[in-house]
Design an enzyme around this catalytic site. Structure first.
Site, short mmCIF file in Angstrom:
data_model
loop_
_atom_site.label_atom_id
_atom_site.label_comp_id
_atom_site.label_asym_id
_atom_site.label_seq_id
_atom_site.Cartn_x
_atom_site.Cartn_y
_atom_site.Cartn_z
N THR A 74 12.06 -5.56 15.71
CA THR A 74 13.64 -5.51 16.03
C THR A 74 14.38 -7.13 15.91
OG1 THR A 74 13.18 -5.85 18.47
CG2 THR A 74 13.31 -3.70 17.47
N LYS A 75 13.31 -8.17 15.86
CA LYS A 75 13.84 -9.37 16.08
C LYS A 75 13.33 -10.16 15.08
CE LYS A 75 15.64 -9.30 20.75
NZ LYS A 75 15.41 -9.90 22.06
N ASN B 265 0.76 -1.33 0.04
CA ASN B 265 -0.05 0.00 0.04
C ASN B 265 0.80 1.24 0.03
OD1 ASN B 265 -2.44 1.51 0.16
ND2 ASN B 265 -3.28 0.03 1.45
N HIS C 280 23.79 2.69 11.28
CA HIS C 280 24.76 3.50 11.15
C HIS C 280 25.58 2.91 12.70
CE1 HIS C 280 23.62 6.54 8.51
NE2 HIS C 280 22.37 6.49 9.09
N GLY D 114 -0.38 -1.71 8.81
CA GLY D 114 0.08 -0.22 8.53
C GLY D 114 1.02 0.20 9.37
#
Length: 248
Positions: A185-186, A103, A133, A162
């Protein structure tokens, strides 16, 4: 600086410099290609496919035109459907499977490879981040310092809600669901519902798909729906809530 070696370090997810002339030009190419796609307006599916393949650097030939516009559109049924606007760093590091829907307002930071498996559905405002970074500001040094990345992989038959953010190095397993607004995150196992910031496991998914063989489910057949269909289904809400509702 050896520009070819620098690009190879980027591809491998190692420290590299992003503000070299060749990579600046590569990002500009993708930016202009995205602009052409986003501003295409009401054009046939063939033209949208052509413009999107240009973003990805995919020069594979399109099929010959069909006899009617309707039949011509059908030739691209298996191509990914991407609602504009979309933004990509390079485009060439993105691989999408068949029958994928993404979407509007998707963002792909494709420092490293990003893949989305066939039949996966992606909600609006979803971000795929393969770039990152160094934590140490002495190394980071703004635009003059190096950066790095890790590949992102979303499996087949997934549903991404979403406003989800998928971070570098994450793999989302086949058939899994990510609740709206989550930050992943995992990595997520196959057939698992996750939600939250950071995303955590909510439940496993009971499925008519065979997880071992990966054979696709081909829909309810005849009277089997009355005896086989589950009576409820899990819905991932806009507030990262889950609830069980009658299946329609």
């Amino acid at each position: 600086m050896d520009l070819a070696a620098n690009r190879e370090r980027m591809r491998r997810g190692e420290l590299y410099h992003a503000f070299t002339p060749d990579l600046i030009a590569a990002r500009a190419r993708a930016k202009h290609a995205c602009t052409r796609y986003n501003n295409a307006g009401d054009v046939p599916r063939r033209r949208l496919t052509e413009l999107f393949r240009d973003i990805l650097g995919d020069d594979s030939p399109l099929p010959p035109p069909a006899a009617t516009p309707e039949d011509d559109d059908k030739l691209f049924d298996d191509d990914p459907w991407i609602e504009p606007p979309v933004a990509m760093d390079y485009g060439v590091n993105i691989k999408l499977g068949k029958n994928v829907f993404i979407n509007f307002h998707a963002v792909f930071l494709d420092t490293c490879l990003i893949t989305v498996g066939s039949r996966t559905l992606v909600g609006p405002n979803v971000s795929f981040y393969s770039g990152t970074h160094p934590l140490d500001p002495v190394i980071r040094q703004g635009t003059r310092g190096p950066e790095l990345g890790k590949e992102v992989h979303v499996g087949e038959d997934c549903w991404i809600g979403g406003n989800v953010v998928i971070l570098p190095g994450v793999t989302i397993g086949r058939g899994s669901v990510v609740g709206a607004g989550s930050v992943v995150t995992k990595s997520v196992p196959d057939f698992t519902v996750v939600a939250g910031n950071p995303a955590k496991t909510i439940r496993k998914i009971e499925t008519a798909m065979d997880p071992a063989s990966g054979i696709e489910w081909d829909g309810w057949v005849g009277e089997s729906m009355a005896t086989t269909a589950p009576e409820t289904e899990t819905v991932i809400g806009e507030q990262d809530e889950t609830r069980t509702v009658p299946k329609s």
